[in-house]
Scaffold this motif. Structure first.
Motif, mmCIF file in Angstrom:
data_model
loop_
_atom_site.group_PDB
_atom_site.id
_atom_site.type_symbol
_atom_site.label_atom_id
_atom_site.label_comp_id
_atom_site.label_asym_id
_atom_site.label_seq_id
_atom_site.Cartn_x
_atom_site.Cartn_y
_atom_site.Cartn_z
ATOM 1 N N UNK A 112 0.868 -1.306 0.048
ATOM 2 C CA UNK A 112 0.060 -0.063 -0.061
ATOM 3 C C UNK A 112 0.813 1.343 0.174
ATOM 4 N N UNK A 113 2.180 1.250 -0.055
ATOM 5 C CA UNK A 113 3.105 2.169 0.160
ATOM 6 C C UNK A 113 3.027 3.448 -1.041
ATOM 7 N N UNK A 114 2.678 2.498 -2.249
ATOM 8 C CA UNK A 114 2.648 3.513 -3.431
ATOM 9 C C UNK A 114 1.507 4.370 -3.264
ATOM 10 N N UNK A 115 0.262 3.612 -3.085
ATOM 11 C CA UNK A 115 -0.755 4.442 -2.959
ATOM 12 C C UNK A 115 -0.867 5.519 -1.889
ATOM 13 N N UNK A 116 -0.093 5.375 -0.811
ATOM 14 C CA UNK A 116 -0.170 6.412 0.378
ATOM 15 C C UNK A 116 0.794 7.834 -0.213
ATOM 16 N N UNK A 117 1.961 7.327 -0.830
ATOM 17 C CA UNK A 117 2.866 8.217 -1.394
ATOM 18 C C UNK A 117 2.091 9.055 -2.399
ATOM 19 N N UNK A 118 1.459 8.708 -3.379
ATOM 20 C CA UNK A 118 0.909 9.442 -4.223
ATOM 21 C C UNK A 118 -0.218 10.228 -3.901
ATOM 22 N N UNK A 119 -1.097 9.573 -2.672
ATOM 23 C CA UNK A 119 -2.275 10.550 -2.043
ATOM 24 C C UNK A 119 -1.581 11.718 -1.119
ATOM 25 N N UNK B 119 -4.313 -0.245 8.888
ATOM 26 C CA UNK B 119 -5.560 -0.247 8.047
ATOM 27 C C UNK B 119 -5.823 -0.870 6.638
ATOM 28 N N UNK B 120 -5.000 -0.035 5.755
ATOM 29 C CA UNK B 120 -5.113 -0.075 4.380
ATOM 30 C C UNK B 120 -4.617 -1.542 3.960
ATOM 31 N N UNK B 121 -3.785 -2.145 4.668
ATOM 32 C CA UNK B 121 -3.418 -3.560 4.484
ATOM 33 C C UNK B 121 -4.500 -4.497 4.819
ATOM 34 N N UNK B 122 -5.497 -4.382 5.780
ATOM 35 C CA UNK B 122 -6.413 -5.174 5.908
ATOM 36 C C UNK B 122 -7.803 -4.950 5.246
#
Length: 415
Positions: free
Chosen positions: A72-79, A274-277
């Motif tokens: 989920x790291x890429x999604x969080x970084x872009x956000x 939370x994003x992981x689950x």
């Protein structure tokens, strides 16, 4: 007359000439780019056909941990970048600025770097895979994410999809900043909550109304769901608008003191967990948006208050300055170098060295872009060469409210 003069003097004294610089926030940008780097380095399926694995670890357990930890790291970084973009543009905005000047700087900020990386991608690998002009031309023009087909929206340099959203943000900013400046300070939190509600609504539509077939080759959802919930520029405007509102909240001194950098880091860890689950779509934005907002605002507040942070050190600011170039080249670097290695996997020490090699090559490429493309473009192309008009006398202003002072402030912070 003396009373009016006195009031004007007090208003002028209370009005900062410009908001504080935000060096800590500049340093923080690099970590967002680093999240995207590790996301790509840990992928089990490359976004480039034939979608071969990128994760270099041969040990199944370690490979799985590496992939899961950064899934989920890429999604969080872009956000983070989308919210930060709205925040910084609002922080640096100057009322009365010409639209042509604003758009010229924005185009010079993103297109030179983009076109160089686009050309490199075409030469290294994309030219052989992308044979139709209808596939590569939208990417070159940053219109590719308005198309739902993966062969278009993830063509050439896949990470460049986010520039399509940024380009839309820049086009909308002059309108959005005018509308958001009309919001009273005591309603900024309400409107910020409505932006988050909009993000939730996008993912509800993605999950329940968008067709869930055919399945994507690189995600557990359909191509159409991935496009609408993650790539489609209009659905990401909520993050950008939230960033503008958060800038006003910090400028107005309304960010809660209790939510400092330490608390924001803890919230980020909780949001990431939370994003992981959570169901896949909610990991794009929803699970991490509040921690992202808290992190940006708490770090900006630290800069406003003049508090020393290690993020504002010279090395971190330098890393933040090259982060845009680093972000653009890391995908090309990882995907291309991994293709040269084939599908080989390695022992833990060697695999770590491979990832370090990817990072070093990406950082070098990012610095080269910053030094020889981005900086010269901003210096020589972002300003009009026309001789400036003679200055016009501006009448003395009426006593200013705090909202007016916020609207008239500006800063040379980069976006």
């Amino acid at each position: 007359m003396s009373v009016i003069s006195s009031a004007r003097s007090r208003a002028t004294a209370a009005a900062p000439t410009r908001p504080a610089n935000l060096p800590s926030l500049t340093g923080l940008r690099f970590f967002a780019a680093l999240l995207v780097f590790f996301f790509h380095a840990s992928l089990t399926d490359s976004p480039i056909p034939p979608n071969a694995p990128i994760n270099p670890f041969a040990h199944d357990g370690v490979a799985e941990v590496f992939t899961t930890a950064f899934s989920k790291a890429g999604y969080m970084g872009v956000s983070f970048f989308f919210v930060l973009s709205g925040f910084v543009l609002a922080w640096a905005s100057r009322p009365g600025e010409r639209l042509t000047s604003f758009y010229r700087r924005r185009v010079c900020k993103i297109f030179p770097n983009h076109l160089v990386v686009f050309a490199a991608s075409m030469l290294l690998f994309a030219g052989a895979a992308v044979t139709s002009v209808g596939h590569w031309l939208p990417n070159m023009l940053l219109l590719h994410t308005f198309f739902p087909q993966p062969a278009i929206n993830l063509s050439v340099n896949p990470p460049s999809w986010s520039l399509g959203s940024e380009f839309l943000f820049y086009l909308l900013f002059p309108l959005l900043i005018v509308l958001i400046r009309k919001i009273r300070e005591n309603r900024l939190w309400l409107w910020s909550g409505l932006m988050i509600a909009g993000m939730v609504g996008v993912q509800l539509v993605t999950r329940f109304l968008i067709p869930d077939t055919p399945k994507s080759a690189i995600t557990p959802i359909s191509d159409m769901q991935f496009w609408f919930g993650y790539l489609f520029p209009p659905t990401r405007v909520f993050e950008f608008a939230l960033g503008i509102m958060l800038a006003r909240i910090v400028l107005a001194g309304r960010w809660p003191r209790r939510i400092g950098i330490g608390v924001s880091v803890v919230l980020s860890a909780i949001g990431y967990a939370a994003a992981l689950v959570a169901p896949f779509e909610y990991g794009f934005v929803v699970a991490t948006i509040i921690p992202v907002a808290a992190l940006i605002c708490s770090v900006a507040t630290a800069d406003v208050q003049g508090r020393e942070t290690w993020l504002r050190s010279r090395p971190m600011v330098w890393l933040g300055e090259v982060s845009f170039g680093f972000y653009l080249v890391q995908g090309v670097t990882i995907f291309y170098l991994r293709s040269l290695l084939g599908e080989a996997t390695y022992s833990i020490p060697v695999a770590i060295l491979v990832v370090i090699g990817f990072f070093a090559a990406s950082l070098l490429g990012g610095w080269l872009l910053y030094r020889f493309v981005e900086t010269p473009a901003m210096r020589h192309l972002s300003r009009s060469r026309k001789r400036p008009a003679a200055p016009v006398a501006i009448p003395s202003p009426a006593p200013a409210t705090h909202d007016t002072l916020v609207e008239q402030s500006s800063a040379p912070t980069r976006s």
